[in-house]
Write a protein that holds these residues in place. Structure first.
Motif, PDB file in Angstrom:
ATOM      1  N   ALA A  88       0.867  -1.182   0.000  1.00 39.80           N
ATOM      2  CA  ALA A  88       0.000   0.000   0.000  1.00 39.80           C
ATOM      3  C   ALA A  88       0.902   1.229   0.000  1.00 39.80           C
ATOM      4  O   ALA A  88       1.729   1.399   0.885  1.00 39.80           O
ATOM      5  N   HIS A  89       0.731   2.066  -1.021  1.00 44.12           N
ATOM      6  CA  HIS A  89       1.639   3.204  -1.193  1.00 44.12           C
ATOM      7  C   HIS A  89       1.000   4.502  -0.710  1.00 44.12           C
ATOM      8  O   HIS A  89      -0.108   4.834  -1.104  1.00 44.12           O
ATOM      9  N   PHE A  90       1.727   5.205   0.108  1.00 40.06           N
ATOM     10  CA  PHE A  90       1.205   6.453   0.678  1.00 40.06           C
ATOM     11  C   PHE A  90       2.215   7.578   0.521  1.00 40.06           C
ATOM     12  O   PHE A  90       3.374   7.346   0.202  1.00 40.06           O
ATOM     13  N   VAL A  91       1.733   8.784   0.758  1.00 39.01           N
ATOM     14  CA  VAL A  91       2.662   9.889   0.987  1.00 39.01           C
ATOM     15  C   VAL A  91       2.401  10.414   2.388  1.00 39.01           C
ATOM     16  O   VAL A  91       1.276  10.405   2.868  1.00 39.01           O
ATOM     17  N   VAL A  92       3.476  10.849   2.999  1.00 34.14           N
ATOM     18  CA  VAL A  92       3.368  11.364   4.358  1.00 34.14           C
ATOM     19  C   VAL A  92       3.130  12.859   4.277  1.00 34.14           C
ATOM     20  O   VAL A  92       3.894  13.580   3.633  1.00 34.14           O
ATOM     21  N   VAL A  93       2.096  13.312   4.890  1.00 33.77           N
ATOM     22  CA  VAL A  93       1.828  14.748   4.930  1.00 33.77           C
ATOM     23  C   VAL A  93       2.017  15.219   6.358  1.00 33.77           C
ATOM     24  O   VAL A  93       1.384  14.717   7.280  1.00 33.77           O
ATOM     25  N   LYS A  94       2.971  16.141   6.500  1.00 33.18           N
ATOM     26  CA  LYS A  94       3.280  16.615   7.838  1.00 33.18           C
ATOM     27  C   LYS A  94       2.647  17.974   8.033  1.00 33.18           C
ATOM     28  O   LYS A  94       2.901  18.908   7.283  1.00 33.18           O
ATOM     29  N   GLU A  95       1.779  18.073   9.025  1.00 33.19           N
ATOM     30  CA  GLU A  95       1.144  19.366   9.294  1.00 33.19           C
ATOM     31  C   GLU A  95       2.098  20.255  10.078  1.00 33.19           C
ATOM     32  O   GLU A  95       3.079  19.786  10.643  1.00 33.19           O
ATOM     33  N   ASP A  96       1.769  21.549  10.117  1.00 35.61           N
ATOM     34  CA  ASP A  96       2.633  22.479  10.845  1.00 35.61           C
ATOM     35  C   ASP A  96       2.729  22.110  12.317  1.00 35.61           C
ATOM     36  O   ASP A  96       3.743  22.327  12.968  1.00 35.61           O
ATOM     37  N   PRO A 145      -3.124   8.167   0.319  1.00 35.35           N
ATOM     38  CA  PRO A 145      -2.764   7.204  -0.717  1.00 35.35           C
ATOM     39  C   PRO A 145      -2.058   7.907  -1.867  1.00 35.35           C
ATOM     40  O   PRO A 145      -2.470   8.994  -2.274  1.00 35.35           O
ATOM     41  N   ARG A 146      -0.996   7.331  -2.336  1.00 32.13           N
ATOM     42  CA  ARG A 146      -0.260   7.931  -3.434  1.00 32.13           C
ATOM     43  C   ARG A 146      -1.147   7.893  -4.674  1.00 32.13           C
ATOM     44  O   ARG A 146      -1.899   6.950  -4.880  1.00 32.13           O
ATOM     45  N   GLY A 147      -1.055   8.895  -5.457  1.00 31.13           N
ATOM     46  CA  GLY A 147      -1.894   8.911  -6.647  1.00 31.13           C
ATOM     47  C   GLY A 147      -3.050   9.875  -6.475  1.00 31.13           C
ATOM     48  O   GLY A 147      -3.620  10.340  -7.438  1.00 31.13           O
TER      49      GLY A 147
END
Lengths: 670, 485
Positions: free
Chosen positions: A559-567, A575-577
């Protein structure tokens, strides 16, 4: 006259490594005759069914003449005499130890071992997909590098051994500037061969997804090398006779275990967890675990050491239990040994018990591998595997082997996740409870029976590979896929239910994109991609004659994701894509899920389902949610990664968490 | 009016990215300043910015640098002298230049050491050449085109080559042996016009105490390193007394070097076995094992080990850092500058190294413990990485209640690979604690603190506030500065 091949080929070798042959007090225990199953078609190299020794030295671009073990002179004297200066002997030593290790695995697993397949690209209908190709032999290069290192290369399906020169100030045992060959050490060969075998069983264990995974690889390799020593009673007999005073406290075996490792530099470093030698008194004593080891130790090597010491502790307990009566008999009930030499009969019996205990522990450790999840293993999972596998084979723990295992793991703070108590019952995996699965399983049962019938009397490894591939993928020779409805398409078709998702924790619904899973390259966008890692038949006979017939299927999914870091510092995973992933600050992250399904062939039921879920199984079947706990753990591990990496890795490994081509090369520097 | 007996020292660190560039100004008797320049290097120079800084320096110093101290030959310590050589040689006069004894051509031990480094450089160079050829795109295609992870293989190779390029470029002076042997930093600095005919060049050795500048009588220089023995120079540190707890120290791999470099007599590669065992008609083996299963061949694997050798050389060159202390005679306060010294350099200070130090008219023999105890300023070694400052033999002994530190680290101007080890969280947290937040960074301090703050260390809010308050006045300047007395 009937000409019958002999059962064994005897080959002389070092029991440890050449350095012990140079010391007067150890020289005589260092020679051993390895008994290797006779291979009828063994060629020069040696090149046999399982391994091929290729003696090419790229540093000088020279080939060394391959040894012919069928040569009359060599046959007549149980192989070449151990020698550091004869490369042909090096070839023989590699062959002997690698084969010994392989045979130990086959004995415990009850099936021929397979090397992890060569993954190539296949171009079909303008669609590229990866295709596993059979690898017959593990390649062994005895002189591949000039470095104090040896490693298994998953990329090349090869063992690369190094040689190096020692500097005079390093050690008193070696000539200054003398060459040291890693391919002459029993421990190193056994260790590297085990890496290769383990990679053939669980190829995802070389991916660094939690602090235990690579540590596990190291520890298993070390455990096999260590216990293989103890299975040679010759070595033990001498040592038990020589240091009889230590016997009552069982120090000897621990001290020996460490010495085995220290002969080859840092290779036995994992065994430092077993005990320490007091600087002043020079007396060795076992290290007493404090119960926090597992929790506190994060570096892969030290973590591996915890597992090694836990297994070794188990062995000592078992040995102690098995010999308590012997000691009482020998001492008229007092248990206190008299002064002077031990009776040779007692020595022999003790050595035999030690050797038997070692073989038993080794078998339990190896067998458990079939009961482990295919990805992201932890030591806790392994303990559960050991217990479950043993219960399957022998219901009653009459000698309290399992208790010994549980106890020594507990002492080091190794607890499996989500377990309420450390009893045998709760550690054992339970039969899965899920509605509506039964009917799907029965759909499979004919298929699995057919598979097991075809496999039952097949011993040729290539044919086993081909049959397995046919049953997984269908279309082995490019035939029409409809001719054979194979396992992969069956699962994609019949099992895309919420119940199966709950059971496995993997994604099979059409909403797979929301969980970062790619579409299947084979069936188009309606189906998520997943991978059948293995399909195997395991038939074992327990010590009391009870038989188990099982089919083991392992699945994995990415399962491919991107990490989003909040302030605020909070992270979440998308999910990637999907949108938002274009930000350069957002790092990619791949969560691997997997499941090991064990079917009981006799009862035709799904017996165990050992899962590393992508989905939150508790929320199913009502709703689908990502498994937050696992993905957060992965994220935290990978972002804390730099603390564990070596200088070499810091410079030369592309990005954190990327797949290493040679994951073992870096771990092993001596 | 300055008091010549207790002069002030103003330490200014120029912000040029990750690299050392320090200007020290000391009160002289005549009310003017004695100017010391310590290194001038960066991972990457912005030429315009460097020019501005040199102009600033020119204005501050009237173009006179009384003493230039060069710690070691790495790019991040000396590259500025080449980048701005025209401006330097035109605007600035360097009266004295100090190097470590390693640059002294009259010192046979130093000559041997440089020759040794050159030999390693040659091995690295040869291996690098071979490996780039074996792994060029065409060869990679032939070997691995069908592999599922062909893309990964290419990516790994690119990473390897680029990291090697970076490690090679770091070694600014030592040439491969077959090129101009014997080049020292003195030659380089002369060729850049920094050292002129009337410049006084001196080489310093550990144990020296220097009182030679009459304008600054209140100050003494104490030389700590580099050590003058191979054991210490090659010592990268052991794991138990160190802020690195992750790897075993390595040795120089002579078998590897021997396969790459001919010895002095020109004898080729050493073979591990008698030649009787070598196959002469190897074509048939080649055919079978190299040509048929190309993906399993091992031609280039052994060469990747060159990465270790390059790291090893980098670290040994770090150990050649000229490490010294400046001491204020009046109050015994010490300013410690260690360059990029690694463990071997540090630990050698504990090995029979003494200085006769006069306080209140009494001379007594003092050792490193005394200097560390009196340290009120520390130029943090090797950009706050785990291998530039030991714990037990370093930080733990710096116990002065007054204590400030400067770190030449900028996470925006740094090789990406160095980000893996810089900053070291354990060390960073320990220093913040010791200095009570009186710590200065050449780069964005918030980013660095963020990086130090990992799960395994603790930094108090109070100390973070203090860092903010000391760094704040310099936010829009191209330097940070602290006054020590």
């Amino acid at each position: 006259m009937i000409q019958k091949a002999p059962p064994f080929r005897k080959l002389r070798g070092y029991a440890f490594d050449p350095s012990l042959s140079q010391k007067i007090d150890t020289a005589f225990i260092n020679l051993l005759t390895y008994k290797i199953p006779w291979e009828e078609n063994l060629k020069e190299g040696p090149i046999g069914e399982y391994v091929e020794v290729i003696d090419y030295d790229p540093t000088t671009q020279t080939w060394y003449i391959p040894v012919d073990l069928n040569n009359n002179y060599i046959l007549a004297q149980d192989g070449l005499f151990p020698s550091e200066s004869n490369p042909q002997y090096h070839q023989q030593m590699c062959y002997a130890v690698a084969m010994t290790t392989i045979m130990n695995f086959e004995k415990a697993l009850g099936r021929p071992i397979m090397w992890s397949p060569h993954q190539i690209f296949q171009n079909k209908n303008n669609q590229t997909s990866s295709d596993p190709e059979y690898v017959k032999t593990l390649r062994i290069y005895p002189h591949a590098i000039r470095d104090a290192n040896a490693f298994y290369s998953p990329q090349k399906k090869a063992l690369l051994f190094g040689y190096f020169s020692t500097k005079s100030n390093n050690t008193n045992d070696l000539l200054p500037n003398a060459l040291v060959f890693t391919c002459l050490s029993h421990d190193i060969i056994a260790h590297e061969t085990t890496h290769a075998i383990l990679d053939g069983i669980h190829s995802k264990y070389s991916e660094d997804t939690n602090p235990d995974v690579l540590a596990f690889h190291e520890a298993i390799a070390d455990i096999v090398a260590l216990f293989q020593h103890f299975t040679f009673p010759e070595v033990l007999t001498h040592q038990i006779a020589k240091t009889r005073g230590d016997l009552s406290t069982q120090n000897l075996l621990g001290e020996l275990a460490q010495q085995f490792g220290s002969a080859v530099g840092n290779y036995g470093a994992l065994r430092d967890a077993i005990g320490v030698t007091d600087k002043d008194t020079k007396i060795w004593h076992a290290k007493v675990p404090n119960g926090l080891e597992y929790q506190n130790e994060k570096e892969p090597h030290n973590r591996g050491a915890i597992l090694v010491s836990a297994v070794f502790d188990t062995f000592l307990t078992i040995y102690r239990n098995r010999t308590a009566d012997l000691l009482r008999i020998a001492t008229g009930g007092s248990g206190i040994l008299p002064e002077g030499y031990l009776h040779p009969d007692l020595v022999n019996r003790l050595a035999k018990e030690a050797s038997k205990s070692a073989q038993h522990v080794l078998n339990m450790c190896i067998r458990a591998l079939d009961y482990c999840p295919p990805v992201d293993i932890t030591f806790g999972d392994y303990l559960r595997g050991i217990i479950t596998a043993d219960i399957d084979l022998e219901e009653e723990d009459s000698c309290e082997y399992r208790l010994a295992f549980i106890d020594s793991f507990r002492k080091r703070g190794i607890y499996p996740e989500g377990i309420k108590s450390l009893s045998e019952d709760s550690l054992k995996y339970s039969a899965p409870v899920a509605q509506n699965i039964g009917s799907s399983v029965s759909v499979l049962s004919d298929f699995l029976r057919k598979f097991s019938n075809e496999m039952a009397f097949t011993f040729d490894r290539k044919i086993i590979f081909d049959i397995t591939k046919k049953y997984i993928k269908g279309d082995i020779q490019g035939n029409n896929e409809n001719d054979f409805f194979a396992l992969h398409s069956r699962i994609a078709g019949k099992f895309s239910t919420r119940e199966f998702e709950k059971l496995t924790g993997l994604v099979f619904s059409e909403t797979y994109k929301e969980f970062g899973v790619n579409p299947s390259p084979s069936y188009g966008t309606a189906f998520p991609s997943f991978y059948i890692r293995s399909l195997k038949l395991a038939s074992r006979v327990g010590p009391k004659g009870n038989k188990t017939n099982q089919i083991i299927i392992t699945l994995s999914q990415n399962a491919h994701f991107v990490v989003v870091k909040e302030d605020s510092g909070k992270v979440h995973f998308q999910p990637r894509g999907s949108s938002l992933n274009e930000e350069p600050e957002n790092h990619p992250l791949t969560l691997m899920g997997g499941v090991t399904l064990i079917f009981d062939l006799d009862k035709m039921s799904l017996k165990y389902c050992i899962s590393k879920p992508i989905l939150d199984q508790d929320s199913l079947p009502a709703g689908m949610k990502i498994n937050e706990k696992r993905i957060l753990a992965l994220y935290n591990y990978l972002t804390g990664y730099k603390a564990n990496s070596s200088a070499f890795a810091a410079y030369f490994v592309p990005e954190q968490g990327t797949t290493l081509l040679e994951p073992f090369s870096m771990l092993h520097r001596l | 009016m300055a008091d010549p007996n207790s002069p002030k020292i103003v330490v200014r660190m120029y912000k040029t990215g990750t690299g050392d560039f320090f200007l020290l100004r000391i009160d002289k008797m005549d009310g003017k300043k004695f100017n010391i320049l310590l290194d001038c290097g960066s991972y990457k120079f912005d030429k315009t910015r460097l020019d501005e800084i040199i102009d600033d320096m020119h204005a501050l110093t009237d173009g006179i640098i009384d003493l230039l101290i060069v710690t070691h030959e790495h790019e991040d310590h000396i590259s500025g002298f080449e980048t701005a050589k025209d401006k330097f040689s035109k605007l600035i006069t360097f009266k004295n230049v100090w190097f470590a004894w390693t640059e002294d051509k009259d010192d046979p031990f130093a000559n041997d050491l440089r020759e040794h480094h050159s030999k390693i450089r040659l091995a690295i160079y040869n291996a690098y050449e071979k490996v780039s050829k074996l792994m060029d795109n065409e060869n990679l295609r032939t070997l691995y085109q069908g592999e599922r992870n062909y893309a990964d293989i290419k990516h790994l190779k690119e990473t390897f080559i680029s990291s090697m390029d970076w490690l090679n470029s770091l070694n600014y002076v030592t040439p491969p042996a077959h090129q101009i042997a014997g080049t020292t930093m003195v030659d380089k600095f002369r060729s850049w016009g920094i050292i002129k005919d009337d410049t006084v060049v001196e080489f310093r050795e550990p144990g020296e105490i220097y009182n030679g500048f009459s304008e600054i009588e209140g100050i003494r220089f104490l030389i700590l390193g580099p050590p003058k023995n191979l054991k210490d120079l090659f010592d990268e540190g052991k794991t138990d007394d160190y802020y690195k707890k992750r790897e075993k120290p390595s040795g120089f791999n002579f078998e590897f070097i021997d396969a790459l470099v001919n010895d002095k007599e020109g004898t080729a590669i050493s073979y591990p076995f008698e030649t009787d065992y070598i196959v002469t008609d190897f074509q048939k083996y080649m055919e079978k094992y190299t040509n048929q299963e190309k993906w399993r061949s091992i031609e280039s694997d052994w060469l990747l080990n060159v990465g270790n050798l390059a790291i090893r050389l980098e670290r040994c060159l770090n150990n050649t850092s000229l490490a010294f202390a400046l001491q204020l005679k009046s109050n015994e306060h010490v300013l410690l500058f260690t360059g990029d010294a690694e463990y071997g350099n540090w630990s050698s200070w504990y090995n029979k190294l003494f200085w006769d130090i006069q306080t209140n008219g009494i001379t007594s023999q003092r050792d490193i413990n005394y200097l560390l105890k009196n340290t009120v300023f520390y130029k943090v070694g090797h950009h706050l990485s785990q291998n530039g400052t030991p714990k037990e033999k370093g930080i733990d002994l710096m116990t002065s209640p007054v204590f400030a530190a400067m770190v030449s680290l900028d996470l925006d101007i740094i090789h990406p690979k160095w980000r893996n080890t810089m900053p070291c969280d354990y060390l960073g947290a320990a220093l913040i604690e010791k200095t009570k937040g009186n710590i200065y960074f050449s780069g964005d301090h918030n980013k660095i603190i963020n990086n130090i703050q990992t799960a395994r260390v603790n930094i108090s809010r109070k100390n973070i506030d203090q860092i903010n308050s000391v760094c704040k006045p310099f936010l829009d300047k191209n330097f940070v500065e602290v006054e020590i007395n």
